[in-house]
Design an enzyme around this catalytic site. Structure first.
Site, PDB file in Angstrom:
ATOM      1  N   ASP A 107       9.370  28.392 -32.177  1.00 16.22           N
ATOM      2  CA  ASP A 107       9.471  29.764 -32.649  1.00 16.22           C
ATOM      3  C   ASP A 107       9.618  30.755 -31.494  1.00 16.22           C
ATOM      4  O   ASP A 107       9.019  30.586 -30.436  1.00 16.22           O
ATOM      5  CB  ASP A 107       8.228  30.131 -33.457  1.00 16.22           C
ATOM      6  N   LYS A 108      10.387  31.809 -31.756  1.00 15.23           N
ATOM      7  CA  LYS A 108      10.526  32.881 -30.773  1.00 15.23           C
ATOM      8  C   LYS A 108       9.329  33.827 -30.830  1.00 15.23           C
ATOM      9  O   LYS A 108       8.784  34.209 -29.788  1.00 15.23           O
ATOM     10  CB  LYS A 108      11.819  33.657 -31.018  1.00 15.23           C
TER      11      LYS A 108
END
EC number: 5.4.99.27
Length: 355
Positions: free
Chosen positions: A91-92
């Protein structure tokens, strides 16, 4: 759900229609408000040798996606992008600790002074004799903060139940891109558009395949919330990618209860479906609703595979502080923390979190 050929190429997809195992949660909460609310730590599950032509770097990244880190490492270490390996996309909007590998001469001592940035911390380096490949990962550890939880008791009850009984093994919404845009790419390819960017093409194929799996799983839940075995099911041996089909028998039910084997759903592609009877009928019904996507998967060389329908988080723990809940659990690679979260809370939209 509309038939695939009637879906326009550009739309904002609603991906909240899939069935719940324990009913839609009553509690609302703020999820992933800041990166510190969602921490992911990779567990490779094997020892690194300490020697070899691949330099492994354990990186802690914040508010960056995996591809951005790969490009940064390739630039700083003066390597081709394809020389950078990783086990999985992370995930960013999170803090994630994951391994990267860089192909490098065994006699070369790399200059790592440019690796660290305000968003990248270098935690460890070690040599290994093989490049890190996608999927070569045992599990991920998740440490999550849920804020402003509206019904603490309900979330705690659900987490206790999930620790014992698990959750549906849905592909998370991040698999489908922002507002489901990966599915729009799948539609464009299915209608004959040539996509040259291999990553975009892969996102489209993966999104369509994952959507079809989720549709099958949701259909199973609609008629059987506990997803118990029915005649024609295909089973996966726990801890492996080995699956088999055989008639139901008392020993099958016992092995399912002991989590020695799992029920599976289809990852559509070319080849004969292993399921039989009512199970095959249900799976074929989903396929016939999206013929262009199934043909797209077959035409791109994807083969029929299976995936476990149920997910069992390990080491589930949670604590309360005011109206916040801290929880942690471990999941095998290829599964999604959001599949656990969706059974616990309804996520407040970001624009409403200040209210």
């Amino acid at each position: 759900m509309e038939q695939n050929e009637r879906i326009p190429h550009f739309k904002d997809w609603r991906l909240d229609h899939w069935q719940y195992a324990y009913g839609q949660p009553t509690a609302t909460a703020i999820f992933k408000d800041v990166p510190e609310d969602f921490i992911v730590t990779e567990k490779l599950g094997y020892d690194l040798t300490g020697e070899g032509e691949n330099l492994y770097l354990l990186i802690e990244k914040t508010s960056m996606n995996t591809q951005q880190v790969c490009m940064h490492l390739a630039k700083v270490l003066q390597r081709r992008l394809r020389d950078v390996g990783y086990a999985g996309l992370k995930d960013k909007h999170a803090i994630t600790r994951q391994w990267f590998s860089i192909q490098m001469n065994v006699k070369q001592e790399p200059d790592l002074t440019g690796v660290e940035t305000p968003n990248i911390k270098l935690l460890q380096t070690i040599r290994h004799n093989r490049k890190l490949k996608v999927g070569s990962l045992k599990s991920n550890q998740f440490d999550i903060q849920l804020k402003s939880v509206s019904d603490i008791a309900d979330v705690q009850r659900r987490l206790t139940h999930i620790a014992e009984h698990g959750v549906p093994n849905y592909f998370g919404e991040q698999r489908f891109g922002f507002k489901g845009n990966n599915l729009n790419w799948a539609n464009r390819m299915a209608d004959g558009e040539a996509i040259r960017d291999k990553k975009v093409k892969g996102f489209g194929l993966s999104g369509a395949r994952s959507f079809l799996f989720n549709e099958v799983l949701s259909a199973r839940l609609a008629g059987n919330p506990e997803v118990t075995a029915i005649e024609g099911d295909v089973f996966e041996l726990a801890g492996s990618n080995s699956y088999f089909q055989q008639p139901l028998a008392p020993e099958i039910h016992q092995r399912l209860a002991e989590k020695d084997i799992y029920l599976t759903g289809p990852m559509f592609g070319d080849g004969e479906m292993l399921s039989k009877g009512d199970v095959q009928t249900l799976e074929n019904d989903i396929a016939t609703q999206h013929p262009k996507w199934v043909k797209l998967l077959v035409d791109n060389g994807l083969k029929q595979e299976r995936r476990a329908l149920w997910l069992y988080p390990q080491n589930v723990k949670h604590t309360q502080s005011g109206d916040n809940i801290s929880l942690s659990f471990e999941l095998p690679s290829g599964t999604f923390a959001t599949s656990v979260i969706r059974e616990c809370i309804r996520i407040l939209e970001r624009e409403n979190t200040s209210q």
